[in-house]
Design a protein around this motif. Structure first.
Motif, PDB file in Angstrom:
ATOM      1  N   UNK A 154      52.298 -58.728 -59.085  1.00 53.01           N
ATOM      2  CA  UNK A 154      52.072 -58.560 -60.531  1.00 53.01           C
ATOM      3  C   UNK A 154      50.895 -58.758 -61.206  1.00 53.01           C
ATOM      4  N   UNK A 155      49.532 -58.889 -60.768  1.00 54.99           N
ATOM      5  CA  UNK A 155      48.359 -58.356 -61.044  1.00 54.99           C
ATOM      6  C   UNK A 155      48.576 -56.568 -61.382  1.00 54.99           C
ATOM      7  N   UNK A 166      38.647 -57.785 -66.994  1.00 62.09           N
ATOM      8  CA  UNK A 166      38.273 -59.140 -66.061  1.00 62.09           C
ATOM      9  C   UNK A 166      36.989 -58.819 -64.551  1.00 62.09           C
ATOM     10  N   UNK A 167      37.334 -58.309 -63.835  1.00 64.22           N
ATOM     11  CA  UNK A 167      36.804 -57.350 -62.893  1.00 64.22           C
ATOM     12  C   UNK A 167      35.531 -57.522 -63.311  1.00 64.22           C
ATOM     13  N   UNK A 280      40.860 -65.944 -70.686  1.00 64.73           N
ATOM     14  CA  UNK A 280      41.322 -65.073 -69.731  1.00 64.73           C
ATOM     15  C   UNK A 280      41.170 -64.624 -68.390  1.00 64.73           C
ATOM     16  N   UNK A 281      40.218 -65.014 -68.166  1.00 64.52           N
ATOM     17  CA  UNK A 281      39.112 -65.623 -66.779  1.00 64.52           C
ATOM     18  C   UNK A 281      40.229 -66.957 -66.401  1.00 64.52           C
ATOM     19  N   UNK A 282      40.511 -67.480 -67.072  1.00 71.06           N
ATOM     20  CA  UNK A 282      41.015 -68.857 -66.368  1.00 71.06           C
ATOM     21  C   UNK A 282      42.338 -69.048 -66.347  1.00 71.06           C
ATOM     22  N   UNK A 283      42.884 -68.174 -67.730  1.00 66.20           N
ATOM     23  CA  UNK A 283      44.122 -67.491 -66.899  1.00 66.20           C
ATOM     24  C   UNK A 283      44.889 -67.194 -65.933  1.00 66.20           C
ATOM     25  N   UNK A 284      43.657 -66.080 -65.215  1.00 64.77           N
ATOM     26  CA  UNK A 284      44.130 -65.081 -64.458  1.00 64.77           C
ATOM     27  C   UNK A 284      44.324 -66.032 -63.653  1.00 64.77           C
ATOM     28  N   UNK A 285      43.749 -66.699 -63.621  1.00 64.72           N
ATOM     29  CA  UNK A 285      42.704 -68.024 -62.014  1.00 64.72           C
ATOM     30  C   UNK A 285      44.246 -68.791 -61.862  1.00 64.72           C
ATOM     31  N   UNK A 289      47.521 -69.354 -58.967  1.00 63.70           N
ATOM     32  CA  UNK A 289      47.677 -69.803 -58.275  1.00 63.70           C
ATOM     33  C   UNK A 289      49.241 -70.271 -59.143  1.00 63.70           C
ATOM     34  N   UNK A 290      50.394 -70.488 -59.751  1.00 62.49           N
ATOM     35  CA  UNK A 290      51.325 -70.874 -59.644  1.00 62.49           C
ATOM     36  C   UNK A 290      52.277 -69.467 -59.347  1.00 62.49           C
TER      37      UNK A 290
END
Length: 351
Positions: A154-155, A166-167, A280-285, A289-290
């Protein structure tokens, strides 16, 4: 076969009926956004005199329910506070929605001209065709992510700009010795504190300046506290928190059902430098996880599609409203007046 009307303030007396009907809808249609733990606090905090709970029975069995509110000029609509992503209308699969709406016209007090179903999701309720007494209107485009396969696949399908940005942010934070972490709170007893933390974040930003922020002591705060506590007791709520060291920098208030997680509200610390994106950093993690958990099939956003959504997913659909008119001529007149009042080339997006 008829509608029976009750004051919406009596919703607590009918929770078992609402819950029983909701349970018959099947996993795809029984969204958490129409469950009693989500709806009851909406009515308690944002309902007003004149709102009605409508129940449609067939053979003694309740097969459709709705909460409706009177408007101007003979119009009624499904109860639609800003905190509800979709209109509060429940019906079993196979029923004719137009038939139900027309029957509701005969049951509502006074001489109603239009019952409107607002903010309908085509995934949950296919959009009906326009007809002599039926008119549908685009509401907003909304986005979701289907959780299928691996997160890496996905990523890697996201744009290079998003992944690279984000990286770089993570590399910068590491160079500066800032540790990031995500926490997910699911305990019912913690939800009051979660809403208080969220309120502090939101009140410190532009929503606080405009007076529209969630506060622990306003109707929004009381709603989110009660709703999240209700759903957390069923294992269907989660509050995502993201930290830079010990600084809380972003939060998501989320609810879940058997198939999806819905991101209801997002706040972030606006004092964070603009070249960092804690949300966005939170959403990536959270997305990683999901995918790794594999419990759910979809991540739903339900708000109007923003630029960042288009970087996160290509899955976009159009939500809609439906008007059912007492007479065909009324629908034609409404369409004509709407076209005259709307600026050129602007699509119809609301009732």
């Amino acid at each position: 076969m008829s509608w029976t009307l009750y004051p919406a303030r009596d919703f607590p007396r009918h929770i078992e009926t609402w819950t029983g009907l909701h349970a018959t809808l099947g996993p795809r249609h029984a969204t958490v956004l129409l469950s009693a733990p989500f709806v009851a606090p909406l009515v308690a905090q944002f309902g007003r005199e004149g709102d009605l709970l409508a129940c449609w029975r067939q053979g003694g069995t309740v097969r459709a329910m709705a909460i409706v509110r009177p408007g101007r000029r003979g119009a009624w609509a499904t109860f639609q506070p800003a905190q509800a992503p979709i209109g509060l209308w429940l019906q079993q699969e196979g029923l004719d929605t137009e038939r139900l709406a027309r029957a509701l016209l005969g049951a509502l007090p006074g001489f109603p001209l239009i019952p409107a179903l607002t903010q309908m999701d085509p995934y949950l309720a296919p959009r009906p065709a326009d007809g002599p007494c039926t008119r549908t209107l685009d509401y907003i485009d909304t986005a979701r992510v289907t959780v299928r396969g691996s997160f890496d696949d996905y990523w890697n399908a996201r744009g290079k700009n998003l992944r690279g940005n984000l990286k770089k942010q993570r590399a910068r934070l590491e160079r500066e010795g800032v540790a990031t972490r995500m926490e997910v709170e699911r305990q019912p007893g913690a939800m009051a504190q979660m809403v208080a933390d969220y309120a502090r974040l939101e009140s410190a930003g532009w929503k606080g300046a405009e007076g529209t922020a969630v506060r622990a002591d306003n109707a929004q705060g009381r709603y989110y506290h009660a709703m999240l506590e209700n759903l957390a007791a069923q294992g269907k709520a989660g509050v995502y928190r993201y930290y830079f060291d010990e600084q809380l920098v972003a939060m998501d208030l989320c609810v879940e059902d058997g198939e999806s997680i819905v991101v209801l509200k997002t706040a972030y610390d606006e004092s964070v430098p603009s070249n960092l994106s804690p949300t966005l950093l939170m959403r990536e993690e959270a997305t990683r996880a999901l995918f790794n958990e594999g419990r759910l099939e979809r991540i739903e956003f339900y708000g109007r599609v923003m630029e960042w959504h288009t970087r996160w997913t290509e899955e976009v659909r159009t939500m809609y409203h439906v008007n059912y008119y007492r007479w065909p001529g009324l629908g034609r007149l409404h369409t004509l007046l709407d076209a005259r009042n709307r600026p050129a080339q602007q699509p119809t997006t609301s009732l």
